[in-house]
Design a protein around this motif. Structure first.
Motif, mmCIF file in Angstrom:
data_model
loop_
_atom_site.group_PDB
_atom_site.id
_atom_site.type_symbol
_atom_site.label_atom_id
_atom_site.label_comp_id
_atom_site.label_asym_id
_atom_site.label_seq_id
_atom_site.Cartn_x
_atom_site.Cartn_y
_atom_site.Cartn_z
ATOM 1 N N VAL A 49 0.020 1.478 -0.750
ATOM 2 C CA VAL A 49 -0.570 2.820 -0.645
ATOM 3 C C VAL A 49 -1.415 3.167 -1.867
ATOM 4 O O VAL A 49 -2.019 4.243 -1.930
ATOM 5 C CB VAL A 49 0.523 3.886 -0.440
ATOM 6 C CG1 VAL A 49 1.270 3.632 0.856
ATOM 7 C CG2 VAL A 49 1.484 3.927 -1.629
ATOM 8 N N VAL A 82 -3.184 -4.011 1.062
ATOM 9 C CA VAL A 82 -3.244 -2.768 1.840
ATOM 10 C C VAL A 82 -2.735 -3.016 3.260
ATOM 11 O O VAL A 82 -1.992 -2.208 3.825
ATOM 12 C CB VAL A 82 -4.677 -2.213 1.854
ATOM 13 C CG1 VAL A 82 -4.791 -0.990 2.767
ATOM 14 C CG2 VAL A 82 -5.116 -1.837 0.435
ATOM 15 N N ASP A 109 -2.186 3.248 14.563
ATOM 16 C CA ASP A 109 -0.842 3.831 14.531
ATOM 17 C C ASP A 109 0.230 2.918 15.113
ATOM 18 O O ASP A 109 1.403 3.290 15.201
ATOM 19 C CB ASP A 109 -0.830 5.177 15.261
ATOM 20 C CG ASP A 109 -1.278 5.071 16.721
ATOM 21 O OD1 ASP A 109 -1.395 3.935 17.225
ATOM 22 O OD2 ASP A 109 -1.519 6.120 17.343
ATOM 23 N N GLU A 151 -8.258 0.939 6.489
ATOM 24 C CA GLU A 151 -7.443 2.108 6.834
ATOM 25 C C GLU A 151 -7.703 2.542 8.271
ATOM 26 O O GLU A 151 -6.774 2.857 9.025
ATOM 27 C CB GLU A 151 -7.745 3.260 5.878
ATOM 28 C CG GLU A 151 -7.167 3.080 4.489
ATOM 29 C CD GLU A 151 -7.610 4.165 3.536
ATOM 30 O OE1 GLU A 151 -6.887 4.408 2.557
ATOM 31 O OE2 GLU A 151 -8.684 4.770 3.750
ATOM 32 N N GLN A 152 -8.975 2.548 8.666
ATOM 33 C CA GLN A 152 -9.310 2.914 10.038
ATOM 34 C C GLN A 152 -8.803 1.870 11.025
ATOM 35 O O GLN A 152 -8.351 2.199 12.126
ATOM 36 C CB GLN A 152 -10.826 3.052 10.185
ATOM 37 C CG GLN A 152 -11.447 4.147 9.339
ATOM 38 C CD GLN A 152 -12.963 4.163 9.496
ATOM 39 O OE1 GLN A 152 -13.486 4.366 10.590
ATOM 40 N NE2 GLN A 152 -13.663 3.938 8.397
ATOM 41 N N ARG A 172 -1.732 8.485 4.042
ATOM 42 C CA ARG A 172 -2.706 9.115 3.139
ATOM 43 C C ARG A 172 -3.736 8.064 2.719
ATOM 44 O O ARG A 172 -3.464 6.862 2.752
ATOM 45 C CB ARG A 172 -2.004 9.657 1.893
ATOM 46 C CG ARG A 172 -0.837 10.580 2.209
ATOM 47 C CD ARG A 172 -1.299 11.934 2.686
ATOM 48 N NE ARG A 172 -0.184 12.823 2.981
ATOM 49 C CZ ARG A 172 -0.250 14.151 2.931
ATOM 50 N NH1 ARG A 172 -1.393 14.722 2.603
ATOM 51 N NH2 ARG A 172 0.813 14.884 3.227
ATOM 52 N N PRO A 173 -4.924 8.495 2.308
ATOM 53 C CA PRO A 173 -5.892 7.507 1.814
ATOM 54 C C PRO A 173 -5.306 6.694 0.666
ATOM 55 O O PRO A 173 -4.599 7.228 -0.197
ATOM 56 C CB PRO A 173 -7.059 8.385 1.338
ATOM 57 C CG PRO A 173 -6.947 9.642 2.136
ATOM 58 C CD PRO A 173 -5.471 9.869 2.305
ATOM 59 N N VAL A 174 -5.576 5.404 0.679
ATOM 60 C CA VAL A 174 -5.103 4.548 -0.410
ATOM 61 C C VAL A 174 -5.640 5.086 -1.738
ATOM 62 O O VAL A 174 -6.836 5.383 -1.871
ATOM 63 C CB VAL A 174 -5.551 3.095 -0.194
ATOM 64 C CG1 VAL A 174 -5.207 2.232 -1.418
ATOM 65 C CG2 VAL A 174 -4.897 2.523 1.054
ATOM 66 N N MET A 209 -6.201 -0.127 10.837
ATOM 67 C CA MET A 209 -4.756 -0.311 10.956
ATOM 68 C C MET A 209 -4.166 0.464 12.128
ATOM 69 O O MET A 209 -3.217 0.010 12.763
ATOM 70 C CB MET A 209 -4.069 0.111 9.656
ATOM 71 C CG MET A 209 -4.359 -0.806 8.478
ATOM 72 S SD MET A 209 -3.753 -2.493 8.724
ATOM 73 C CE MET A 209 -1.987 -2.218 8.620
ATOM 74 N N ILE A 240 -11.380 -1.237 1.772
ATOM 75 C CA ILE A 240 -10.107 -0.532 1.932
ATOM 76 C C ILE A 240 -10.259 0.593 2.951
ATOM 77 O O ILE A 240 -9.406 0.772 3.835
ATOM 78 C CB ILE A 240 -9.608 0.016 0.585
ATOM 79 C CG1 ILE A 240 -9.067 -1.126 -0.287
ATOM 80 C CG2 ILE A 240 -8.513 1.070 0.792
ATOM 81 C CD1 ILE A 240 -8.674 -0.708 -1.682
ATOM 82 N N ARG A 241 -11.347 1.344 2.880
ATOM 83 C CA ARG A 241 -11.533 2.455 3.816
ATOM 84 C C ARG A 241 -11.732 1.951 5.245
ATOM 85 O O ARG A 241 -11.254 2.567 6.204
ATOM 86 C CB ARG A 241 -12.716 3.326 3.376
ATOM 87 C CG ARG A 241 -12.581 3.938 1.981
ATOM 88 C CD ARG A 241 -11.293 4.726 1.807
ATOM 89 N NE ARG A 241 -11.107 5.148 0.423
ATOM 90 C CZ ARG A 241 -9.932 5.256 -0.182
ATOM 91 N NH1 ARG A 241 -8.825 4.979 0.477
ATOM 92 N NH2 ARG A 241 -9.852 5.656 -1.427
ATOM 93 N N GLU A 252 2.246 6.650 2.595
ATOM 94 C CA GLU A 252 1.793 6.197 3.910
ATOM 95 C C GLU A 252 1.152 7.349 4.670
ATOM 96 O O GLU A 252 1.590 8.495 4.603
ATOM 97 C CB GLU A 252 2.966 5.619 4.706
ATOM 98 C CG GLU A 252 3.449 4.286 4.179
ATOM 99 C CD GLU A 252 4.470 3.644 5.101
ATOM 100 O OE1 GLU A 252 4.516 4.009 6.292
ATOM 101 O OE2 GLU A 252 5.219 2.785 4.616
#
Length: 301
Positions: A238, A233, A280, A275-276, A26-28, A278, A271-272, A24
Motif C-alpha cells: 500500500v 503493489v 475488486d 491500481e485500476q 486507498r491510492p498507493v 486490480m 502504479i496508478r 488497502e
C-alpha cells in the motif's frame, strides 16, 4: 491503547499520515527517498523535490543524523575519497548533513509543491530536531530497527511511524513493533542490498507481514528498474518507497540504485494503472465484453 504483536487483527486497517490515508483501497502512498542524494547541497534537494512533485508522488523523505552518534566509533576515522577531497568518514557525514535553515526551506518548498516531507532519524537528537520542524510522520530506517532507545523516542511523539524491515529477523521486528505499537504503524518490506538483485527481494514477505502484524504493509526498494516495485503493489503493498536522483552516475553510495526523473515518472504512472487493473476480485461480465459476447457466443443461457 496500542495493540501488541500478540493482539493481531485480520482486518485491513489504515493509517492517517497528515491529510492522506495509507491502506488497502486507498491510492498507493509513493515516497521519493531523497535520503542523502542531495550530497549536502540544498539546491540539489530542491531540484529533487521538484522531480518528485512532477512525477506525482505524495511525499519525499530525507535522512537526518547527528554524526557523532550515528557513525560507529570504529568507522569515524576511516579515510574516504570524496568530491571535496580525502576526509574521514565522520567528516564526510558532517559534509552531507543539511542544517536547520536548509530543512526549513525544504519544508516550505515541499509544501509549495503539494508534497509531504519527513526523514529517517538515526538518533534521538535527530528525532527532536524533526519534531521541532513539525514533520507529519517519522521513518525508521532498516539500520535502526534494533535501536530501542530511538524507537521509544519515536513512540513518544505520537506520530505515525513507517518502519522499514531490511536486514532484520522476525524476532527483531517483533520487538520493534512491541515498542512502537500498531495503532499508527506502517511496515515496509525491504532488503538492504544495494543495488538489490531480484533473487534477494522475497516479495512474498509482503502478505506475510500483513498477516503477522495486522498493519498496512508497503515496500521499500533498492533494485534497478521498475518491475519489482510494480509486482510489490500487485502483492498488496500500500506504499512504495524508492530512492531518487538527478543522475545515477553522481557521486554517492545511493545514486546507483536510485530512479532518475523519467524512471520515477514511469513508476508512478504504472502504479496508478495497476491500481485500476486490480479491481475488486468479483468475477462478472464487464461492460466492454457485452458486444463481443453478443457477436461471438453461439450458445447463451
Amino acid at each position: 491503547m496500542n495493540a501488541t504483536v500478540n493482539d493481531l487483527v485480520s482486518e485491513s486497517p489504515t493509517v492517517a499520515i497528515g491529510d492522506l490515508v495509507v491502506g488497502e483501497g486507498r491510492p498507493v502512498y509513493v515516497i521519493g527517498e531523497i535520503g542523502i542524494n542531495h550530497n549536502g547541497d540544498p539546491d540539489i534537494a530542491r531540484q529533487l523535490i521538484d522531480v518528485a512533485a512532477e512525477a506525482g508522488v505524495q511525499a519525499v523523505k530525507f535522512q537526518k543524523r547527528t554524526p557523532e552518534l550515528a557513525v560507529p566509533p570504529e568507522q569515524r576515522d576511516v579515510m574516504r575519497q570524496t568530491p571535496w577531497g580525502e576526509m574521514t568518514y565522520l567528516e564526510y557525514k558532517h559534509r552531507v548533513e543539511l542544517d536547520r535553515g536548509a530543512y526549513e526551506k525544504i519544508a516550505q518548498h515541499a509544501a509549495d509543491r503539494g508534497l509531504q516531507w519527513f526523514a529517517s532519524p538515526w538518533d534521538v537528537p535527530s528525532v527532536e530536531f524533526l519534531e521541532d520542524l513539525g514533520v507529519v510522520t517519522h521513518k525508521v530506517a532498516s539500520a535502526s530497527v534494533t535501536d530501542h532507545e530511538m524507537l521509544r523516542a519515536l513512540a513518544e511523539t505520537g506520530k505515525p511511524i513507517i518502519l522499514s524491515t531490511g536486514m532484520s529477523t522476525l524476532e527483531q521486528i517483533d520487538e520493534a513493533v512491541e515498542i512502537l505499537g500498531t495503532d499508527k504503524l506502517v511496515i515496509l518490506h525491504a532488503t538492504s542490498t544495494y543495488p538489490l538483485p531480484p533473487e534477494e527481494t522475497n516479495l512474498r514477505v509482503i502478505p506475510a507481514l500483513k498477516e503477522r502484524y495486522g498493519v498496512p504493509v508497503g515496500y521499500s526498494g533498492h533494485e534497478r528498474g521498475l518491475q519489482i516495485s510494480i509486482a510489490a503493489v500487485a502483492l498488496g503493498a500500500v506504499a512504495v518507497e524508492r530512492h531518487i536522483t538527478l543522475d545515477r552516475t553522481m557521486w554517492g553510495s545511493d545514486h546507483a540504485s536510485s530512479l532518475e526523473p523519467q524512471g520515477l515518472q514511469h513508476l508512478v504512472r504504472d502504479i496508478r494503472i495497476l491500481e485500476q487493473a486490480m479491481g475488486d476480485g468479483v468475477k462478472r461480465v464487464m461492460p466492454g465484453e457485452v458486444a463481443p459476447m453478443q457477436r461471438l457466443r453461439r450458445v447463451t443461457d
